[in-house]
Write an enzyme that holds these catalytic residues in place. Structure first.
Site, PDB file in Angstrom:
ATOM      1  N   HIS A 179     101.766  21.240 -28.606  1.00  9.75           N
ATOM      2  CA  HIS A 179     103.040  21.834 -29.031  1.00  9.75           C
ATOM      3  C   HIS A 179     103.342  23.021 -28.128  1.00  9.75           C
ATOM      4  CE1 HIS A 179     101.160  25.412 -30.753  1.00  9.75           C
ATOM      5  NE2 HIS A 179     100.293  24.615 -31.378  1.00  9.75           N
ATOM      6  N   ASP A 193      86.566  14.822 -43.521  1.00  6.84           N
ATOM      7  CA  ASP A 193      85.194  15.229 -43.243  1.00  6.84           C
ATOM      8  C   ASP A 193      84.788  16.424 -44.104  1.00  6.84           C
ATOM      9  OD1 ASP A 193      82.974  16.692 -41.633  1.00  6.84           O
ATOM     10  OD2 ASP A 193      83.126  14.737 -40.664  1.00  6.84           O
ATOM     11  N   SER A 230      94.862  23.370 -32.557  1.00  7.93           N
ATOM     12  CA  SER A 230      95.957  22.676 -31.879  1.00  7.93           C
ATOM     13  C   SER A 230      95.499  22.153 -30.524  1.00  7.93           C
ATOM     14  CB  SER A 230      97.143  23.621 -31.674  1.00  7.93           C
ATOM     15  OG  SER A 230      97.712  23.985 -32.900  1.00  7.93           O
TER      16      SER A 230
END
Length: 327
Positions: A157, A276, A291
């Site tokens: 992003h 998880d 990210s």
């Protein structure tokens, strides 16, 4: 005789076609592999223009003056030029302001270009000031997604400014980073990874800040031999794994589920859910700094983590790998 030549011509054509096809498929196969990331990195982006992050008074021998307020300079403005000369940081702004005469300043405000006239004030040390605080660089922690053809791709992003718009950059650096801790995410509050830049271990020069991530050129001495080569593929609904680093410098695979896909978005191509237990116990799900963490499905790199849902840190968005390639 004509039939014989026609037959030979067809054979030659087919041989040439098969050779070209073989070369093409080989090239396609080669282009379909990248070096897998997952390691944390420190980012330092040099912005285009000098961003105003604060307004202040200037103490002079004649009292308190407010040059920036008088000129209608506001927090969030980006100073692009002073007297026709480009400026990109606090040092260049200071060097451009040499007297108490009127200066012409070009700024950007919410996508609009404005011209302002300002008269600097001379402070008690004899320096001319505009009465603004300037942020030079934007720094932060993220994750490398992949490396291909000596190009590094990360974050998935863009880096956004205080005004919510994509930050225009002039360059920057990517450094090795060690994760030192984690603030666990919870409903209504995003968590974050905390780490330390290794300023003596620069790995790449940043040259692009795009909707699909931050990109740059790897330094020539970076050792790629320790990285895994992996094919790319398209994500589908089902089990997958995210490769991320939440402790020290070691990256690991954590189980997730891809629960929705959208191939038409720029950087929100699928919704993921963290399954998880180890990752959930430490981070609460997806946190800032993850990210760019690669998403692997069926042994192929299919995308990267991009955003977290604030109201549910166990879920977030991912970007398709095909939106990050060739940048």
């Amino acid at each position: 005789m004509k039939r014989k030549f026609r037959f030979l011509y067809i054979v030659c054509f087919l041989l040439c076609f098969l050779t070209m096809f073989n070369n093409l498929t080989t090239a396609m196969a080669d282009s379909g592999k990248v070096y897998l990331g997952g390691m944390p990195a420190g980012f330092s982006l040099e912005t285009k223009g000098a961003r105003v992050v604060g307004i202040c008074d200037v103490i002079t021998n004649e009292g308190v003056k407010t040059p920036s307020k008088c000129a209608d300079i506001r927090n969030g403005d980006v100073i692009i030029k002073i007297n026709g000369e480009e400026v990109n940081d606090a040092k260049e702004v200071g060097e451009s302001v040499k007297s108490s005469t009127e200066h012409i300043i070009q700024i950007e405000r919410q996508g609009e270009t404005l011209i302002k006239n300002i008269i600097p004030a001379k402070d008690l040390n004899g320096e001319y000031r505009l009465g603004v605080f300037i942020r030079d660089n934007i720094c932060g922690i993220g994750t490398v997604t992949f490396i291909k053809n000596n190009r590094i791709a990360s974050l998935g992003h863009p880096v956004i400014g205080d005004n919510g718009e994509l930050v225009k950059i002039t360059g920057g650096e990517i450094y090795s980073c060690a994760i030192t801790g984690c603030v666990k995410g919870e409903k209504g509050k995003a968590g974050e990874l905390r780490g330390v830049f290794a300023k003596d271990k620069e790995i790449a020069k940043i040259d692009k800040n795009l909707d699909s991530g931050v990109y740059g050129e790897m330094l020539s001495d970076y050792d790629l031999s320790k990285l895994e080569s992996i094919e790319v593929g398209r994500a589908k609904i089902g089990t997958a794994y995210v490769k991320s680093t939440i402790n020290g410098e070691e990256s690991k695979l954590y189980k997730i589920s891809i629960i929705k896909t959208d191939n038409y978005s720029t950087n929100k191509n699928f919704v993921v859910r963290v399954d998880d237990e180890d990752l959930l116990s430490i981070t609460g799900g997806i946190v800032q700094g993850m990210s760019g963490s690669p998403i692997i499905q069926d042994g192929k790199l299919v995308g990267a983590i991009t955003h977290v849902f604030i109201n549910d840190p166990t879920r977030g968005f991912g970007i398709s790998i095909y939106n990050m390639l060739d940048n």
